[in-house]
Design an enzyme around this catalytic site. Structure first.
Site, PDB file in Angstrom:
ATOM      1  N   ASP A  89       1.145  -2.970  -5.398  1.00 22.55           N
ATOM      2  CA  ASP A  89       0.994  -1.622  -5.506  1.00 22.55           C
ATOM      3  C   ASP A  89       1.109  -1.342  -7.050  1.00 22.55           C
ATOM      4  O   ASP A  89       1.089   0.187  -7.053  1.00 22.55           O
ATOM      5  CB  ASP A  89       1.816  -1.286  -4.161  1.00 22.55           C
ATOM      6  CG  ASP A  89       0.664  -1.113  -3.270  1.00 22.55           C
ATOM      7  OD1 ASP A  89      -0.016  -1.149  -3.365  1.00 22.55           O
ATOM      8  OD2 ASP A  89       1.449  -1.016  -2.124  1.00 22.55           O
TER       9      ASP A  89
HETATM   10  C1  GLC Z   1       4.972  -3.997  -0.672  1.00 24.09           C
HETATM   11  C2  GLC Z   1       3.691  -3.311   0.154  1.00 24.09           C
HETATM   12  C3  GLC Z   1       2.764  -4.378  -0.390  1.00 24.09           C
HETATM   13  C4  GLC Z   1       1.936  -4.930  -1.761  1.00 24.09           C
HETATM   14  C5  GLC Z   1       3.582  -5.466  -1.454  1.00 24.09           C
HETATM   15  C6  GLC Z   1       3.140  -5.537  -3.713  1.00 24.09           C
HETATM   16  O1  GLC Z   1       5.378  -5.603  -0.027  1.00 24.09           O
HETATM   17  O2  GLC Z   1       4.026  -3.163   1.731  1.00 24.09           O
HETATM   18  O3  GLC Z   1       0.840  -3.353   0.307  1.00 24.09           O
HETATM   19  O4  GLC Z   1       0.915  -6.498  -1.832  1.00 24.09           O
HETATM   20  O5  GLC Z   1       4.522  -4.826  -1.989  1.00 24.09           O
HETATM   21  O6  GLC Z   1       3.518  -4.347  -4.373  1.00 24.09           O
HETATM   22  C1  GLC Z   2       6.078   1.044  -3.935  1.00 26.03           C
HETATM   23  C2  GLC Z   2       7.009  -0.192  -3.945  1.00 26.03           C
HETATM   24  C3  GLC Z   2       5.315  -1.002  -3.559  1.00 26.03           C
HETATM   25  C4  GLC Z   2       4.830  -1.311  -1.498  1.00 26.03           C
HETATM   26  C5  GLC Z   2       4.581   0.618  -2.573  1.00 26.03           C
HETATM   27  C6  GLC Z   2       3.456   1.077  -1.127  1.00 26.03           C
HETATM   28  O1  GLC Z   2       5.016   0.767  -4.621  1.00 26.03           O
HETATM   29  O2  GLC Z   2       7.341  -0.899  -4.762  1.00 26.03           O
HETATM   30  O3  GLC Z   2       6.366  -2.248  -3.294  1.00 26.03           O
HETATM   31  O4  GLC Z   2       3.941  -1.926  -2.297  1.00 26.03           O
HETATM   32  O5  GLC Z   2       5.615   1.344  -2.895  1.00 26.03           O
HETATM   33  O6  GLC Z   2       4.367   1.599  -0.281  1.00 26.03           O
END
Ligand code: GLC
Ligand code: GLC
Length: 812
Positions: free
Chosen positions: A483
């Site tokens: 993300d």
């Molecule tokens: C969090 C989010 C997931 C994402 C991951 C890596 O665990 O829930 O959707 O893939 O971070 O960014």
């Molecule tokens: C932030 C976090 C990630 C998560 C995203 C969505 O980017 O670092 O882990 O997936 O928020 O909430």
């Protein structure tokens, strides 16, 4: 250092001190009514949706840590204490918390009085039941008072924590006998209320927080409790609570037992009232009557345990490694259930008022859950697919109560569509139920444009196939699985959300990782096409997949020389390449491309995984990237916003460690696969709980990487795709019992010294009793014998006419 121990026989983790490094929590309930409960009785309860229907209040980021919950106070002379130690924090003579599967038990002993609390959510009712047993272990008669305390949330937890100008004037309650009813907003548009009751006459109650706590007091020293007398306050606005007082005399050796029930009731709109502004309590009374004796509670508790016996019997392993047995047979599957239920909504790190269910998260959660309750997985797949757009893209999140896509965050995450294929394929491989593909499923919840689920999958695949960049790699959009890799965002102002700022698509930024997914799930989609007799389509899909495979291995596109490139940014520059100054290598494409089989024939797979070991490995797990970003890169987004070593910036993101482990099994290196498995495995990290800090019975999302000050420290426990992926890894790849469309395949990949083992697997109604002779081999099936008959290959032909099947496997 440990703060407790596993009790495998009872499927419990036994916490021996309330002073754990962080609150160690458990989840109660697995259908619609849920409670989070910590080892000191902190936590909260909600019905279906942690944001919209919150029953009890929690305070986030609170000091002292984890202070709101559901408490019992015992006043014995001048001493006031809690069986779970908090909130008074009175030193206990004995303390124990046992987190079990869907229940928690607490034992506190003080000055000769013992309090045992068992708390659980029954299988079929919307309530939480707590049985409190007090025992006088002293030689004198004891006169004690017991007080209960919960603080109501005014339903919408988000509004509840912000909209004080209104909320301080809306609170309403009713009291009838020992039952305290919370009915805020019931007089207008709500037709639901909550009740908290005890199965004994009470001496007094309180329903107004100020009367119970006293001004300038808190839950740690409630004035009414210190005075030994609740005040029968009736809340009017402000903060409604429910507190009971029971005055109890106990002879030496005597025990008394009380059942407290916290319930949620919905009435039909036309049946809301008993009389003018008096709520219709009939359904509440019926609910309370179901749990008004110890015998009824014990029966409900037995029912809960029976349910889990059945679920946990679907996949069990018996090996010489206790830690593997414990994780596979109990905790990993339990966590899979919890992540399936919660997605990423409500934990001690996710407030439950922010995001609802994640599209990609829920699809992945299915992978570790589908064997437990396939019908619920089926329903979930339809729900998720219903939030897809007609062009194949998807809402990134949806709200569990409304099941509608969340337009605040919108769409545009390049990986989302392919995860729908992953979840659906897992469901069909597990159940054989291909009828799901014929279900008519809306787009964006609009039934007038419904198409079959197969058509949804077609558009998923098609979207990625037709949205490629300059290297013919898939476009990344807002981000892919990571993300924080926001290549089209270019944010320079604080506070702009990396998830929503900037364009949701760009024509240049590409993801190698999605390329790996495309191969993996493209192949699975092609198999589904075959299953539906669509051979032409299957051939076309496979041709696209083969082309992508080439692109990934091409050193002008996906391949960097020693490992796979991570992505191309919006200027067309490489991300995750030896050419970069920071962030030269990322874990995701190495794990995912190899687990998809990319490069296994060219030696590139092995090279990529060797590079992972060389550059990303630590004793606490494999880091997501190296070297960490030390400065903010506007062209990369959130990934570089974290200090080095945390989260997506070179943290050990537990979620993609199993990808690497699975990839190692794909190339047959069982020793290394297991080494990676062990590093983040709770049963192993239990030994370093003082460093790791989060619960030693379940996975956390992230462990601080080598660049971080607190290397090895875990964060964000419970709600992580790690649960599903590690279960897939250990059960399907390492132990090797993998569901295919044609039947179960058995093809283990274990460390050389693992020893013989057996797996029991209930699959499509047949019980498979599989015993594996390892012969010191890490991979390879020399012999597969099914009910005494030798079979070629690794797949046990599925035969529905059998009840049990005996399978012998000789590795070598
Ligand atoms: C969090 C989010 C997931 C994402 C991951 C890596 O665990 O829930 O959707 O893939 O971070 O960014
Ligand atoms: C932030 C976090 C990630 C998560 C995203 C969505 O980017 O670092 O882990 O997936 O928020 O909430």
């Amino acid at each position: 250092m440990k703060f407790g121990h596993f009790d495998d026989e009872h499927r419990e983790y036994v916490i021996e001190t309330p002073k754990t490094p962080l609150p160690w929590i458990n989840y109660l309930g697995s259908k619609e009514f849920f409670t989070l409960i910590s080892n000191t009785c902190g936590g909260y309860t909600f019905y279906k949706d942690a944001k919209l229907l919150r029953l009890t209040r929690y305070r986030y980021n609170d000091v002292p840590m984890d202070i709101n919950g559901k408490y019992f106070y015992i006043k014995d002379g001048d001493t006031v204490w809690n069986p779970g130690w908090k909130p008074t924090q009175t030193d206990l003579d004995e303390y124990e918390c046992r987190h079990g599967i869907g229940y928690s038990k607490f034992k506190g002993v003080k000055n000769g009085v013992k309090a045992d609390v068992l708390t659980f959510v029954p299988v079929n009712d919307n309530c939480e039941v707590s049985k409190l047993v007090v025992t006088n272990d002293s030689s004198e008669e004891k006169n004690i008072s017991i007080f209960s305390y919960v603080e109501w949330c005014l339903w919408n937890a988000d509004d509840d924590s912000r909209n004080f100008q209104r909320n301080f004037s809306t609170g309403e309650v009713e009291v009838k006998g020992s039952a305290i009813y919370h009915k805020t907003e019931y007089r207008e548009r709500r037709n639901h209320y909550a009740v908290y009751s005890v199965n004994a006459p009470i001496t007094a109650f309180d329903t107004a927080r100020d009367s119970f706590l006293g001004l300038y007091h808190y839950a740690g020293n409630p004035e009414a409790v210190l005075n030994g007398k609740l005040t029968n306050s009736m809340a009017s606005g402000w903060s409604p609570i429910a507190a009971h007082q029971l005055d109890v005399t106990l002879k030496p050796g005597e025990s008394k037992s009380y059942v407290f029930v916290l319930g949620y009731i919905e009435n039909p709109v036309e049946d809301k009232w008993e009389s003018h502004n008096v709520i219709n309590k009939k359904p509440a009374e019926a609910l309370l009557a179901k749990y008004d004796t110890d015998a009824k509670v014990d029966a409900a508790f037995a029912e809960l345990n029976d349910q889990w016996d059945k679920l946990l019997n679907i996949y069990t392993v018996d090996s010489s490694n206790d830690k593997v047995n414990r994780m596979v047979n109990i905790w990993n599957q339990y966590q899979c259930m919890v992540t399936f239920n919660m997605s990423r909504s409500a934990s001690y790190y996710e407030s439950g008022i922010g995001r609802g269910m994640g599209f990609r998260d829920s699809c992945q959660d299915l992978l570790g859950f589908v064997h437990l309750i396939p019908d619920r997985a089926r329903e979930r797949i339809i729900d998720i697919a219903s939030t897809q757009f007609e062009d194949g893209r998807a809402y990134h999140q949806y709200q569990p109560l409304t099941k509608k896509g969340n337009s605040d965050i919108g769409s545009g995450f390049g990986d989302d569509p392919l995860w729908l294929i992953a979840g659906t394929s897992a469901y069909i491989r597990e159940t054989g139920d291909a009828t799901i593909l014929d279900e008519m499923v809306p787009f964006d919840n609009d039934a007038s444009v419904a198409q079959t689920l197969m058509e949804h999958l077609r558009r998923s695949f098609g979207y990625v196939d037709t949205h490629r960049g300059p290297h013919r790699l898939p476009l990344i959009g807002r981000a892919d699985w990571n993300d924080c890799l926001n290549l089209n965002c270019h944010s320079t102002q604080p506070g702009e959300s990396f998830q929503t700022f900037g364009p949701s698509e760009g024509p240049v930024a590409e993801s190698v990782f999605i390329g790996g997914m495309f191969v993996k799930y493209g192949n699975e989609y092609a198999d589904l096409c075959d299953l539906k007799g669509l051979t032409d389509e299957a051939a076309k899909v496979r041709a696209s997949v083969a082309e992508m495979n080439e692109i990934l291995l091409d050193s002008n596109a996906g391949w960097d020389g020693e490992w796979f490139v991570r992505a191309y940014d919006s200027y067309g520059n490489k991300v995750g390449s030896k050419e970069c100054e920071e962030g030269k290598i990322f874990i995701e494409p190495q794990g995912f491309c190899v687990l998809a089989g990319v490069g296994t024939e060219t030696g590139q797979a092995q090279k990529a995984l060797d590079s992972v070991k060389e550059h990303l490995d630590t004793k606490y797990g494999v880091m997501i990237l190296q070297p960490a970003y030390t400065v903010y890169h506007e062209e990369l987004g959130e990934v570089s916003s974290y200090p080095p070593g945390y989260k997506e910036n070179a943290g050990i993101f537990c979620h993609n460690n199993p990808w690497v482990s699975i990839a190692e099994t794909v190339i047959g290196r069982g020793d290394r696969a297991f080494e990676v498995y062990k590093k983040t495995c709770p049963a192993y990290t239990e030994e370093i709980s003082e460093i790791h800090r989060t619960e030693p019975y379940i996975y956390c999302q992230m462990v601080a990487g080598a660049d971080a000050k607190f290397h090895g420290e875990g964060k964000n426990s419970w709600l992580t795709g790690t649960a599903a992926w590690t279960f897939v890894n250990i059960s399907q790849y390492i132990l090797g019992v993998y569901p295919t469309l044609k039947g179960l395949s058995v093809d283990p990949c274990v460390p050389a010294d693992f020893g013989d083992f057996s797996v029991k697997r209930v699959y499509r109604g047949v019980e498979y009793d599989i015993s594996v002779k390892q012969n010191g081999a890490q991979k390879g099936v020399k012999e597969l014998i099914v009910d005494g008959v030798k079979v070629e290959g690794t797949v046990i032909p599925y035969d529905a006419s059998k009840k049990t099947v005996k399978v012998e496997v000789v590795m070598g």
